[in-house]
Scaffold this motif. Structure first.
Motif, PDB file in Angstrom:
ATOM      1  N   UNK A 218      33.764  19.256  58.290  1.00 18.85           N
ATOM      2  CA  UNK A 218      35.050  19.271  57.630  1.00 18.85           C
ATOM      3  C   UNK A 218      35.303  17.920  56.970  1.00 18.85           C
ATOM      4  N   UNK A 219      35.874  17.952  55.786  1.00 19.62           N
ATOM      5  CA  UNK A 219      36.220  16.741  55.066  1.00 19.62           C
ATOM      6  C   UNK A 219      37.677  16.387  55.331  1.00 19.62           C
ATOM      7  N   UNK A 220      37.958  15.095  55.315  1.00 16.77           N
ATOM      8  CA  UNK A 220      39.342  14.634  55.389  1.00 16.77           C
ATOM      9  C   UNK A 220      39.516  13.526  54.357  1.00 16.77           C
ATOM     10  N   UNK A 221      40.719  13.417  53.841  1.00 17.07           N
ATOM     11  CA  UNK A 221      41.007  12.459  52.783  1.00 17.07           C
ATOM     12  C   UNK A 221      42.205  11.615  53.179  1.00 17.07           C
ATOM     13  N   UNK A 222      42.145  10.357  52.833  1.00 18.61           N
ATOM     14  CA  UNK A 222      43.291   9.460  52.992  1.00 18.61           C
ATOM     15  C   UNK A 222      43.477   8.668  51.717  1.00 18.61           C
ATOM     16  N   UNK A 223      44.716   8.487  51.305  1.00 18.85           N
ATOM     17  CA  UNK A 223      45.042   7.731  50.088  1.00 18.85           C
ATOM     18  C   UNK A 223      46.202   6.801  50.405  1.00 18.85           C
ATOM     19  N   UNK A 224      46.155   5.599  49.831  1.00 22.54           N
ATOM     20  CA  UNK A 224      47.274   4.678  50.017  1.00 22.54           C
ATOM     21  C   UNK A 224      47.450   3.848  48.750  1.00 22.54           C
ATOM     22  N   UNK A 225      48.680   3.540  48.444  1.00 21.37           N
ATOM     23  CA  UNK A 225      49.010   2.685  47.298  1.00 21.37           C
ATOM     24  C   UNK A 225      49.887   1.545  47.810  1.00 21.37           C
ATOM     25  N   UNK A 226      49.638   0.345  47.284  1.00 20.56           N
ATOM     26  CA  UNK A 226      50.334  -0.855  47.754  1.00 20.56           C
ATOM     27  C   UNK A 226      50.827  -1.645  46.544  1.00 20.56           C
ATOM     28  N   UNK A 227      52.061  -2.101  46.618  1.00 19.45           N
ATOM     29  CA  UNK A 227      52.570  -3.003  45.588  1.00 19.45           C
ATOM     30  C   UNK A 227      52.006  -4.395  45.870  1.00 19.45           C
ATOM     31  N   UNK A 228      51.268  -4.928  44.929  1.00 21.43           N
ATOM     32  CA  UNK A 228      50.555  -6.191  45.135  1.00 21.43           C
ATOM     33  C   UNK A 228      51.508  -7.325  45.493  1.00 21.43           C
ATOM     34  N   UNK A 229      52.677  -7.374  44.891  1.00 16.80           N
ATOM     35  CA  UNK A 229      53.624  -8.460  45.184  1.00 16.80           C
ATOM     36  C   UNK A 229      54.080  -8.427  46.646  1.00 16.80           C
ATOM     37  N   UNK A 230      54.128  -7.245  47.240  1.00 12.51           N
ATOM     38  CA  UNK A 230      54.501  -7.140  48.659  1.00 12.51           C
ATOM     39  C   UNK A 230      53.448  -7.816  49.540  1.00 12.51           C
ATOM     40  N   UNK A 231      52.196  -7.583  49.228  1.00 13.95           N
ATOM     41  CA  UNK A 231      51.106  -8.210  49.992  1.00 13.95           C
ATOM     42  C   UNK A 231      51.047  -9.705  49.685  1.00 13.95           C
ATOM     43  N   UNK A 232      51.326 -10.077  48.439  1.00 14.29           N
ATOM     44  CA  UNK A 232      51.311 -11.483  48.044  1.00 14.29           C
ATOM     45  C   UNK A 232      52.267 -12.308  48.911  1.00 14.29           C
ATOM     46  N   UNK A 233      53.404 -11.739  49.238  1.00 11.57           N
ATOM     47  CA  UNK A 233      54.355 -12.413  50.130  1.00 11.57           C
ATOM     48  C   UNK A 233      53.824 -12.473  51.555  1.00 11.57           C
ATOM     49  N   UNK A 234      53.277 -11.371  52.033  1.00 15.66           N
ATOM     50  CA  UNK A 234      52.829 -11.287  53.422  1.00 15.66           C
ATOM     51  C   UNK A 234      51.645 -12.205  53.718  1.00 15.66           C
ATOM     52  N   UNK A 235      50.755 -12.415  52.738  1.00 17.94           N
ATOM     53  CA  UNK A 235      49.556 -13.223  53.008  1.00 17.94           C
ATOM     54  C   UNK A 235      49.879 -14.714  53.139  1.00 17.94           C
ATOM     55  N   UNK A 236      51.115 -15.079  52.926  1.00 15.44           N
ATOM     56  CA  UNK A 236      51.536 -16.459  53.185  1.00 15.44           C
ATOM     57  C   UNK A 236      51.626 -16.731  54.678  1.00 15.44           C
ATOM     58  N   UNK A 237      51.633 -15.668  55.462  1.00 13.37           N
ATOM     59  CA  UNK A 237      51.738 -15.778  56.915  1.00 13.37           C
ATOM     60  C   UNK A 237      50.352 -15.727  57.553  1.00 13.37           C
ATOM     61  N   UNK A 238      50.005 -16.778  58.270  1.00  9.29           N
ATOM     62  CA  UNK A 238      48.713 -16.831  58.965  1.00  9.29           C
ATOM     63  C   UNK A 238      48.595 -15.710  59.992  1.00  9.29           C
ATOM     64  N   UNK A 239      49.688 -15.375  60.663  1.00 10.77           N
ATOM     65  CA  UNK A 239      49.628 -14.302  61.665  1.00 10.77           C
ATOM     66  C   UNK A 239      49.347 -12.956  61.000  1.00 10.77           C
ATOM     67  N   UNK A 240      49.908 -12.700  59.832  1.00 10.74           N
ATOM     68  CA  UNK A 240      49.606 -11.463  59.101  1.00 10.74           C
ATOM     69  C   UNK A 240      48.129 -11.429  58.730  1.00 10.74           C
ATOM     70  N   UNK A 241      47.617 -12.528  58.209  1.00 11.35           N
ATOM     71  CA  UNK A 241      46.202 -12.579  57.826  1.00 11.35           C
ATOM     72  C   UNK A 241      45.301 -12.247  59.014  1.00 11.35           C
ATOM     73  N   UNK A 242      45.592 -12.806  60.178  1.00 13.73           N
ATOM     74  CA  UNK A 242      44.754 -12.599  61.361  1.00 13.73           C
ATOM     75  C   UNK A 242      44.914 -11.200  61.948  1.00 13.73           C
ATOM     76  N   UNK A 243      46.087 -10.614  61.799  1.00 12.02           N
ATOM     77  CA  UNK A 243      46.321  -9.256  62.315  1.00 12.02           C
ATOM     78  C   UNK A 243      45.641  -8.194  61.459  1.00 12.02           C
ATOM     79  N   UNK A 244      45.476  -8.479  60.173  1.00 16.78           N
ATOM     80  CA  UNK A 244      45.020  -7.452  59.246  1.00 16.78           C
ATOM     81  C   UNK A 244      43.576  -7.643  58.784  1.00 16.78           C
TER      82      UNK A 244
END
Length: 103
Positions: free
Chosen positions: A1-27
């Motif tokens: 059986x096949x399964x599919x996953x799709x996700x879309x992300x606003x780049x500016x949202x991630x741009x803010x989050x990657x300023x956090x070292x804890x976010x970088x290490x968690x993800x």
């Protein structure tokens, strides 16, 4: 059986989050961090991980950094340690999108 996953992300949202070292290490893994040069790279990997979890149909059941998105020499993304899936990542304007197909 096949399964599919799709996700879309606003780049500016991630741009803010990657300023956090804890976010970088968690993800992101060290190898993913080596690959990322711009916010769109981080966003693409993030979208791929979200799409992967969606393709599993389980939600996020483990730390996000335990799923590793790597790139082959030809630039094609793949999920490390999962040979039963295919990954596609794209960026355009303000968004990054990823799709994962599992079999």
């Amino acid at each position: 059986m096949y399964s599919v996953g799709v996700d879309i992300v606003k780049i500016s949202r991630i741009e803010e989050k990657i300023k956090s070292e804890s976010f970088l290490r968690e993800v992101y893994t060290d190898r993913e961090l080596e690959h990322c040069r711009k916010a769109e790279n981080y966003a693409g990997i993030f979208a791929a991980k979200e799409a992967y979890f969606k393709s599993l149909g389980t939600g996020i059941k483990r730390p996000v950094c335990q799923v590793e998105v790597l790139y082959a020499d030809n630039g094609k993304p793949y999920i490390a340690n999962d040979k039963n899936c295919d990954v596609s990542v794209s960026h355009d304007g303000e968004y990054a999108i990823a799709a994962v197909v599992r079999w």
